[in-house]
Write a protein that holds these residues in place. Structure first.
Motif, PDB file in Angstrom:
ATOM      1  N   ALA A   1      41.506  21.689   6.281  1.00 62.07           N
ATOM      2  CA  ALA A   1      42.980  21.317   6.100  1.00 62.07           C
ATOM      3  C   ALA A   1      43.470  21.293   7.637  1.00 62.07           C
ATOM      4  O   ALA A   1      44.495  20.846   7.728  1.00 62.07           O
ATOM      5  CB  ALA A   1      43.757  22.052   4.986  1.00 62.07           C
ATOM      6  N   ALA A   2      42.903  22.350   8.533  1.00 61.35           N
ATOM      7  CA  ALA A   2      43.639  22.398   9.523  1.00 61.35           C
ATOM      8  C   ALA A   2      42.614  21.551  10.886  1.00 61.35           C
ATOM      9  O   ALA A   2      43.001  21.701  12.033  1.00 61.35           O
ATOM     10  CB  ALA A   2      43.541  23.912  10.327  1.00 61.35           C
ATOM     11  N   ASP A   3      41.659  20.852  10.307  1.00 66.33           N
ATOM     12  CA  ASP A   3      40.914  19.942  11.502  1.00 66.33           C
ATOM     13  C   ASP A   3      41.924  19.182  12.070  1.00 66.33           C
ATOM     14  O   ASP A   3      41.566  18.836  13.533  1.00 66.33           O
ATOM     15  CB  ASP A   3      39.884  19.292  10.649  1.00 66.33           C
ATOM     16  CG  ASP A   3      38.553  20.028  10.096  1.00 66.33           C
ATOM     17  OD1 ASP A   3      38.766  21.269  10.550  1.00 66.33           O
ATOM     18  OD2 ASP A   3      37.806  19.654   9.467  1.00 66.33           O
ATOM     19  N   ASP A   4      42.717  18.285  11.727  1.00 64.41           N
ATOM     20  CA  ASP A   4      43.642  17.376  12.170  1.00 64.41           C
ATOM     21  C   ASP A   4      44.880  18.510  12.521  1.00 64.41           C
ATOM     22  O   ASP A   4      45.601  18.585  11.720  1.00 64.41           O
ATOM     23  CB  ASP A   4      43.848  16.238  11.467  1.00 64.41           C
ATOM     24  CG  ASP A   4      44.784  15.204  12.022  1.00 64.41           C
ATOM     25  OD1 ASP A   4      45.658  15.834  12.997  1.00 64.41           O
ATOM     26  OD2 ASP A   4      44.771  14.039  11.439  1.00 64.41           O
ATOM     27  N   GLU A   5      44.920  18.903  14.048  1.00 64.90           N
ATOM     28  CA  GLU A   5      46.030  19.799  14.084  1.00 64.90           C
ATOM     29  C   GLU A   5      47.444  18.963  13.901  1.00 64.90           C
ATOM     30  O   GLU A   5      48.692  19.665  13.674  1.00 64.90           O
ATOM     31  CB  GLU A   5      45.854  20.458  15.399  1.00 64.90           C
ATOM     32  CG  GLU A   5      44.774  21.401  15.457  1.00 64.90           C
ATOM     33  CD  GLU A   5      44.151  21.610  16.874  1.00 64.90           C
ATOM     34  OE1 GLU A   5      44.628  21.077  17.737  1.00 64.90           O
ATOM     35  OE2 GLU A   5      43.348  22.648  16.811  1.00 64.90           O
ATOM     36  N   GLN A   6      47.469  17.770  14.340  1.00 63.20           N
ATOM     37  CA  GLN A   6      48.759  17.244  14.185  1.00 63.20           C
ATOM     38  C   GLN A   6      49.167  17.052  12.874  1.00 63.20           C
ATOM     39  O   GLN A   6      50.181  17.160  12.412  1.00 63.20           O
ATOM     40  CB  GLN A   6      48.570  15.577  14.806  1.00 63.20           C
ATOM     41  CG  GLN A   6      49.660  15.088  15.116  1.00 63.20           C
ATOM     42  CD  GLN A   6      49.754  13.602  15.749  1.00 63.20           C
ATOM     43  OE1 GLN A   6      48.654  13.279  16.295  1.00 63.20           O
ATOM     44  NE2 GLN A   6      50.824  12.917  15.805  1.00 63.20           N
ATOM     45  N   ALA A   7      48.323  16.475  11.981  1.00 65.63           N
ATOM     46  CA  ALA A   7      48.583  16.595  10.389  1.00 65.63           C
ATOM     47  C   ALA A   7      48.978  17.815  10.020  1.00 65.63           C
ATOM     48  O   ALA A   7      49.961  18.008   9.072  1.00 65.63           O
ATOM     49  CB  ALA A   7      47.467  15.951   9.935  1.00 65.63           C
ATOM     50  N   PHE A   8      48.168  18.892  10.504  1.00 61.83           N
ATOM     51  CA  PHE A   8      48.487  20.517  10.006  1.00 61.83           C
ATOM     52  C   PHE A   8      50.127  20.671  10.472  1.00 61.83           C
ATOM     53  O   PHE A   8      50.868  21.025   9.727  1.00 61.83           O
ATOM     54  CB  PHE A   8      47.519  21.287  10.450  1.00 61.83           C
ATOM     55  CG  PHE A   8      47.675  22.505   9.935  1.00 61.83           C
ATOM     56  CD1 PHE A   8      47.334  23.080   8.656  1.00 61.83           C
ATOM     57  CD2 PHE A   8      48.592  23.671  10.843  1.00 61.83           C
ATOM     58  CE1 PHE A   8      47.419  24.199   8.305  1.00 61.83           C
ATOM     59  CE2 PHE A   8      48.352  24.863  10.256  1.00 61.83           C
ATOM     60  CZ  PHE A   8      48.000  25.213   8.897  1.00 61.83           C
ATOM     61  N   GLY A   9      50.622  20.237  11.616  1.00 58.30           N
ATOM     62  CA  GLY A   9      51.609  20.737  11.957  1.00 58.30           C
ATOM     63  C   GLY A   9      52.685  19.760  11.270  1.00 58.30           C
ATOM     64  O   GLY A   9      53.907  20.229  10.953  1.00 58.30           O
TER      65      GLY A   9
END
Length: 170
Positions: free
Chosen positions: A48-56
């Motif tokens: 779930a944190a692989d895409d840091e932008q989406a996680f943010g």
């Protein structure tokens, strides 16, 4: 004489926190959930944190608090809407220092100020006892898929101070 632990500070989430909080998310899962989830389940969860932008962006759409020790972020928690704890993660090195307690205390107070009479959380197996000790009661056991892996959690609920107690069917 024992040395006092540093006090936990809380502040609002800022978009610049996304990369660091994604790392705390991953390290928390990796370091704290091994007794309850397989390595494959942990990897799926951490994705779930692989895409840091989406996680943010996910953190930014909820009311997210960042916990600090000596000004360094060590954990975070998110309140979704008025009455659901969406995330609560603490870096393993900060365990036992009151970080999760400070975050949960703050979310419970914020939920009450938003008019909530109860607060729910989908607690992972390793967080279940933490929430139970805080007065959260099991409501429903669930399984869900992340990629090819199945994970389990428990929906828990707490009646907030000043609210009349309600059972699971009310």
């Amino acid at each position: 004489m024992g040395q006092a632990l540093p006090s936990v500070g809380l502040r609002p989430y800022l978009p610049a926190d996304a990369i660091l909080l994604a790392a705390i998310f991953v390290e928390s899962i990796e370091g704290l959930t091994g007794d309850d989830y397989s390595e494959a389940q942990q990897q799926a969860w951490m994705s779930a944190a692989d895409d840091e932008q989406a996680f943010g962006a996910r953190l930014g759409k909820d009311l997210t608090l960042v916990a600090t020790l000596q000004s360094s972020p060590v954990g975070f928690a998110s309140l979704k809407g008025a009455d659901h704890i969406e995330m609560l993660y603490v870096h393993p090195s900060a365990g036992g220092q009151g970080v999760a307690t400070a975050l949960c205390d703050a979310l419970e107070k914020l939920a009450a100020t938003r008019g909530a009479t109860k607060l729910t959380v989908d607690a992972s197996d390793n967080a279940h006892d933490f929430f139970r000790k805080r007065g959260y009661v099991d409501q429903q056991r669930s399984t869900f898929s992340v990629g090819d892996e199945w994970l389990a959690n428990t929906r828990m609920q707490k009646t907030l101070a000043g609210a009349p107690p309600k059972g699971p069917l009310q």
